[in-house]
Design a protein around this motif. Sequence first.
Motif, mmCIF file in Angstrom:
data_model
loop_
_atom_site.group_PDB
_atom_site.id
_atom_site.type_symbol
_atom_site.label_atom_id
_atom_site.label_comp_id
_atom_site.label_asym_id
_atom_site.label_seq_id
_atom_site.Cartn_x
_atom_site.Cartn_y
_atom_site.Cartn_z
ATOM 1 N N THR A 225 0.758 -1.360 0.120
ATOM 2 C CA THR A 225 0.033 -0.033 0.035
ATOM 3 C C THR A 225 0.828 1.258 0.144
ATOM 4 O OG1 THR A 225 -1.604 -1.123 1.094
ATOM 5 C CG2 THR A 225 -1.872 1.267 1.201
ATOM 6 N N GLY A 226 1.971 1.333 0.870
ATOM 7 C CA GLY A 226 2.786 2.449 0.813
ATOM 8 C C GLY A 226 3.499 2.728 -0.496
ATOM 9 N N ARG A 227 3.905 1.623 -1.047
ATOM 10 C CA ARG A 227 4.552 1.874 -2.562
ATOM 11 C C ARG A 227 3.579 2.453 -3.416
ATOM 12 N NH1 ARG A 227 9.396 -0.972 -3.311
ATOM 13 N NH2 ARG A 227 8.713 -1.815 -5.229
ATOM 14 N N LEU A 228 2.446 2.019 -3.355
ATOM 15 C CA LEU A 228 1.464 2.224 -4.152
ATOM 16 C C LEU A 228 0.991 3.826 -4.219
ATOM 17 C CD1 LEU A 228 -0.683 1.739 -6.551
ATOM 18 C CD2 LEU A 228 -2.411 1.027 -4.580
ATOM 19 N N VAL A 229 0.749 4.082 -2.785
ATOM 20 C CA VAL A 229 0.538 5.555 -2.630
ATOM 21 C C VAL A 229 1.564 6.390 -2.979
ATOM 22 C CG1 VAL A 229 0.003 7.306 -0.746
ATOM 23 C CG2 VAL A 229 -1.266 5.138 -0.923
ATOM 24 N N THR A 230 2.999 6.113 -2.821
ATOM 25 C CA THR A 230 4.152 7.211 -3.027
ATOM 26 C C THR A 230 4.268 7.272 -4.801
ATOM 27 O OG1 THR A 230 5.564 5.417 -2.605
ATOM 28 C CG2 THR A 230 5.176 6.852 -0.729
ATOM 29 N N ALA A 231 4.089 6.015 -5.272
ATOM 30 C CA ALA A 231 4.118 6.008 -6.659
ATOM 31 C C ALA A 231 3.291 6.980 -7.267
ATOM 32 C CB ALA A 231 4.168 4.810 -7.153
ATOM 33 N N LEU A 232 1.952 6.572 -6.879
ATOM 34 C CA LEU A 232 0.628 7.679 -7.336
ATOM 35 C C LEU A 232 0.948 9.138 -7.229
ATOM 36 C CD1 LEU A 232 -2.243 5.102 -7.047
ATOM 37 C CD2 LEU A 232 -0.848 5.253 -8.834
ATOM 38 N N ALA A 233 1.441 9.506 -6.055
ATOM 39 C CA ALA A 233 1.671 10.454 -5.720
ATOM 40 C C ALA A 233 2.728 11.357 -6.673
ATOM 41 C CB ALA A 233 1.986 10.792 -4.377
#
Length: 214
Positions: free
Chosen positions: A192-200
Amino acid sequence: MLGVDARSVVIGAVVAGLLAGYGVAMPVGPVGTYLVALTARSSLRIGAFAALGVASADGVYAAVAAGAGSVLAPLLVPIVGPLRWASVVVLVGLAVMGAVRAVRRYRDRRIVALQHDTPIGAWTAYFGMLGMTMLNPWTVIYFAALVLGGSEIAGAGERIVFVVAAFVASASWQLLLAGGGALLGRLLTGPTGRLVTALASSAVIVVLAVRIVA
């Protein structure tokens, strides 16, 4: 004292540099994962040196891109319009590819394995992370497309401000990762953290593209 126009130009260069620095630094990939793991198993001092190594690499790439843009500027005047749109295409392409990879990785639940080697010295951590980050070729493409396509950082002084701001942005994010260490490690390097930071990060890159043509 700086006039109103000069202050506006400097502020624009600072904003562009900060956005560029965060855009390239925010995705938590293998380098960020290793940085968090290294800090968690060693110390904040070691992690801080490693974080500054990553930020230094981003700063070097920003400086190279800015310098190349300055040298090539006179030759590129006739094609500045198409080049600006080409820069937009490159930046949006990077954003889309980053978002697609992040979503695909999240769906597959692929987690990069953390290395568990013996903790290293501060300067070894710095130069190790500097070299590791310098091997990432898309970073220089990212900064080159941004600088060559951005009219708000056309002057030598503004380019220096841009590079410094990009370094500060990258350093602040990398130090955040290092400072989190064991506390934030699982959160930011998990699916989840990797997804959020990549999308941001992809969103920030799109903002940069819009700034180029606005």
